[in-house]
Design a protein around this motif. Structure first.
Motif, short mmCIF file in Angstrom:
data_model
loop_
_atom_site.label_atom_id
_atom_site.label_comp_id
_atom_site.label_asym_id
_atom_site.label_seq_id
_atom_site.Cartn_x
_atom_site.Cartn_y
_atom_site.Cartn_z
N LYS A 118 35.26 48.07 40.19
CA LYS A 118 34.70 48.16 41.54
C LYS A 118 33.99 46.84 41.81
CE LYS A 118 30.81 50.29 44.00
NZ LYS A 118 29.72 51.26 43.92
N ASN A 119 34.16 46.31 43.01
CA ASN A 119 33.51 45.05 43.37
C ASN A 119 33.39 44.97 44.88
OD1 ASN A 119 32.41 42.52 43.48
ND2 ASN A 119 34.05 41.50 42.34
N ARG A 120 32.18 45.04 45.38
CA ARG A 120 31.95 44.95 46.82
C ARG A 120 32.01 43.53 47.34
NH1 ARG A 120 26.82 49.14 46.71
NH2 ARG A 120 28.03 51.07 46.72
N PHE A 121 32.05 42.56 46.46
CA PHE A 121 32.02 41.15 46.87
C PHE A 121 33.23 40.38 46.38
CE2 PHE A 121 27.56 42.51 46.19
CZ PHE A 121 27.17 42.54 47.51
N GLY A 122 34.28 41.05 45.97
CA GLY A 122 35.46 40.36 45.49
C GLY A 122 36.58 41.33 45.19
N ALA A 123 37.67 40.81 44.66
CA ALA A 123 38.84 41.62 44.34
C ALA A 123 38.61 42.40 43.06
CB ALA A 123 40.07 40.73 44.21
N THR A 124 39.29 43.53 42.94
CA THR A 124 39.17 44.38 41.76
C THR A 124 40.34 44.20 40.79
OG1 THR A 124 40.23 46.21 42.93
CG2 THR A 124 37.83 46.11 42.98
N ASP A 125 41.27 43.31 41.09
CA ASP A 125 42.41 43.12 40.20
C ASP A 125 42.34 41.81 39.43
OD1 ASP A 125 42.75 41.52 42.37
OD2 ASP A 125 44.75 42.20 42.89
N GLU A 126 41.21 41.13 39.47
CA GLU A 126 41.03 39.92 38.69
C GLU A 126 40.67 40.27 37.25
OE1 GLU A 126 41.64 36.95 39.33
OE2 GLU A 126 41.53 36.59 41.48
N ILE A 127 41.08 39.42 36.32
CA ILE A 127 40.68 39.59 34.93
C ILE A 127 40.14 38.27 34.41
CG2 ILE A 127 42.43 41.37 34.51
CD1 ILE A 127 43.97 39.25 32.89
N GLY A 128 39.24 38.36 33.47
CA GLY A 128 38.75 37.20 32.75
C GLY A 128 39.11 37.35 31.28
N VAL A 129 39.63 36.33 30.68
CA VAL A 129 40.11 36.39 29.29
C VAL A 129 39.22 35.52 28.42
CG1 VAL A 129 42.09 36.11 27.77
CG2 VAL A 129 42.44 36.76 30.16
N PHE A 130 38.74 36.09 27.33
CA PHE A 130 37.90 35.38 26.37
C PHE A 130 38.49 35.56 24.97
CE2 PHE A 130 35.27 36.71 29.87
CZ PHE A 130 34.44 35.63 30.13
N GLU A 131 38.10 34.66 24.09
CA GLU A 131 38.49 34.76 22.69
C GLU A 131 37.24 34.77 21.84
OE1 GLU A 131 41.49 32.65 19.42
OE2 GLU A 131 41.05 31.67 21.34
N MET A 132 37.13 35.74 20.95
CA MET A 132 35.97 35.85 20.09
C MET A 132 36.13 34.93 18.89
SD MET A 132 33.02 37.27 19.60
CE MET A 132 32.95 38.75 20.59
N THR A 133 35.16 34.05 18.72
CA THR A 133 35.16 33.11 17.60
C THR A 133 33.87 33.26 16.80
OG1 THR A 133 34.13 31.34 18.91
CG2 THR A 133 36.53 31.50 18.99
N ASP A 134 33.73 32.48 15.75
CA ASP A 134 32.52 32.53 14.93
C ASP A 134 31.29 32.09 15.72
OD1 ASP A 134 34.06 33.37 12.84
OD2 ASP A 134 34.29 31.37 11.97
N ALA A 135 31.50 31.27 16.73
CA ALA A 135 30.38 30.76 17.53
C ALA A 135 30.24 31.51 18.85
CB ALA A 135 30.57 29.27 17.80
N GLY A 136 30.79 32.70 18.93
CA GLY A 136 30.67 33.48 20.17
C GLY A 136 31.99 33.52 20.92
N LEU A 137 31.89 33.73 22.22
CA LEU A 137 33.06 33.86 23.08
C LEU A 137 33.44 32.51 23.67
CD1 LEU A 137 32.08 37.12 24.97
CD2 LEU A 137 33.93 36.90 23.34
N SER A 138 34.72 32.24 23.69
CA SER A 138 35.22 31.04 24.35
C SER A 138 36.21 31.47 25.44
CB SER A 138 35.91 30.11 23.35
OG SER A 138 37.03 30.74 22.76
N GLU A 139 36.17 30.76 26.57
CA GLU A 139 37.05 31.09 27.67
C GLU A 139 38.48 30.66 27.37
OE1 GLU A 139 35.37 30.23 31.65
OE2 GLU A 139 33.71 29.34 30.53
N VAL A 140 39.42 31.46 27.85
CA VAL A 140 40.84 31.16 27.68
C VAL A 140 41.39 30.76 29.04
CG1 VAL A 140 43.09 32.05 27.00
CG2 VAL A 140 41.04 32.78 25.78
N ALA A 141 41.64 29.47 29.21
CA ALA A 141 42.12 28.98 30.50
C ALA A 141 43.57 29.35 30.75
CB ALA A 141 41.94 27.47 30.59
N ASN A 142 44.37 29.44 29.69
CA ASN A 142 45.79 29.78 29.82
C ASN A 142 46.08 31.02 28.99
OD1 ASN A 142 48.52 29.80 30.29
ND2 ASN A 142 48.97 28.08 28.93
#
Length: 455
Positions: A253-277
């Motif tokens: 649910k999102n009143r200020f944006g689309a609800t079909d977007e996803i964000g992808v992260f990768e869990m590493t030893d130093a925390g989460l890193s963003e996955v651009a591709n």
């Protein structure tokens, strides 16, 4: 009979009962009804003779007041799911399985936002301040100017937030807070509803963005009353399959944006890193493609994602053949098998069928029908698909291959990753410049081409 001022509330769904019973009649759960005291009915108003309302002032849709700029946290995948940044005065509810990385994600969001100039506060009711500091040191954010606190009393938290102005406030988690206005224990339906309502009102009145962390039940639903999801502006879920390093952030649910977007992260030893591709995560390793594998060119929100469908059709060792699906709808698979048998002459009644979406991603797009069918046909006839081909298209019950939206974007992503062929509906034949499209009008054509390896 219930005592005066006492009600019985289901801790699973929030239904109110007049007396105690072993099973909730609303949700069917057992041993979840708890007695809670209440001095007046919910939402009761004073008599009109003692309290007169001031009335409601109506306004029009036109306004000269500009919208406040969104707060860019610096975590691009989080900002993408929120609709381009966090809206000031909004309330966001974030849920996820235990250990999936909710606290890690929000600590990274607050640290990067603070380094970007925002004034942020992280209030935890589950961890001590030293535990949060240790995580920040491991993630490399020890010098971020984040205001930390460990508290569970709602009155103290609200009074502090009214005194000190913040841009973003993290409450981890809403189930640990308690209000002294209610006798129920922390985590109960009454406490969660009251604490969430007070924090949402504070966010609207002060203009600070409040992010609430919510626990989930064994079914994956956010624990507590469903009314909390109605009160907030956005409901985000942080998902991750065990054994896989990546995590997916979705907006239900999102009143200020689309609800079909996803964000992808990768869990590493130093925390989460963003996955651009993310396509690189969900595709198999290089080399010859085995029979039963098909690369699906899908769309998740505004971004194209390539993911590999893997199918295995094997003789059944028992009287009833097995149907196992991971990452796709089992009902959709049953429909697809029926279409292949009725329209294409390929029977699966005496064979086990296994279908898997590589990488643990869950696909719900109808455009994946043709990719799943191509993988099943390839496994059934033991003929691999072309190594550098992508597949997409919707299949109807008549066996027709129907057009899907944004074919050009799918083909462009495929070309960027080195694919030069596509098995798609006829309408997509002119959509790719660097990709040769084999247009199909019926599923039987795909069966014939795959069986004869004529691509």
């Amino acid at each position: 009979m219930a005592r005066d001022g006492a009600i019985y509330v289901c801790q699973s769904c929030g239904a109110v009962h007049g007396k105690w019973s072993g099973q909730c009649g609303a949700c069917g759960q057992w041993n979840c009804i708890v007695e809670e005291s209440q001095s007046a009915p919910p939402g009761a108003l004073k008599p009109a003779s003692t309290a007169r309302g001031r009335g409601v002032v109506f306004e029009t849709l036109q306004s000269d007041t500009p919208e406040p700029p969104r707060i860019i946290t610096g975590v691009g995948e989080f900002d993408r799911v929120c609709g381009g940044g966090v809206v000031p005065g909004s309330a966001i509810l974030l849920g996820g399985d235990p250990g999936v990385g909710k606290s890690t994600l929000l600590l990274e969001v607050t640290a990067k936002a603070a380094l970007g100039g925002a004034r942020v506060a992280y209030i935890s009711g589950e961890e001590a301040v030293e535990q949060i500091r240790a995580r920040a040191r491991r993630m490399g954010f020890a010098d971020a100017p984040v205001n930390l606190a460990s508290a569970t009393a709602l009155r103290e938290i609200v009074s502090t937030l009214k005194r000190d102005k913040f841009d973003i406030v993290i409450i981890d988690s809403i189930q640990t807070l308690w209000s002294d206005a209610h006798e129920a224990g922390p985590g109960s339906v009454t406490q969660v509803r009251a604490c969430a309502g007070e924090l949402v009102r504070l966010a609207k009145a002060s203009g600070m963005a409040v992010v609430l962390v919510g626990h989930v039940t064994k079914d994956g639903q956010i624990a507590g009353p469903r009314v909390v999801e109605h009160m907030v502006d956005a409901v985000l879920s942080f998902e991750g399959e065990r054994g896989y390093p990546f995590r997916i952030l979705r907006a239900g649910k999102n009143r200020f944006g689309a609800t079909d977007e996803i964000g992808v992260f990768e869990m590493t030893d130093a925390g989460l890193s963003e996955v651009a591709n993310p396509s690189a995560l969900f595709l198999g390793e290089g080399g010859e493609r085995a029979a039963g594998a098909a690369v699906f060119a899908g769309i998740e929100g505004s971004r194209p994602v390539l993911v590999e469908f893997q199918a295995l059709v094997a003789p059944s060792a028992y009287g009833t053949p097995r149907r196992a699906v991971v990452g796709w709808d089992s009902g959709r698979l049953a429909m697809l098998l029926a279409v292949l048998e009725a329209r294409c002459g390929i029977g699966f009644g005496d064979r086990d069928v296994y279908l898997n979406v590589a990488g643990g991603l869950r696909v719900s797009e109808p455009a994946a029908d043709l990719a799943a069918a191509a993988a099943l046909i390839s496994s059934a006839v033991d003929v691999p698909l072309p190594q550098r081909a992508v597949v997409f298209g919707e299949i109807s019950l008549s066996g027709e291959v129907r057009a899907v939206g944004r074919a050009e974007v799918r083909l462009r992503e495929a070309a960027k990753l080195g694919f030069d062929q596509a098995i798609a509906p006829e309408s997509a034949a002119n959509g790719g410049k660097n990709v040769k499209v084999m247009g199909l009008s019926r599923l039987a054509e795909a069966v014939e081409r795959i069986a004869q390896s004529s691509f």
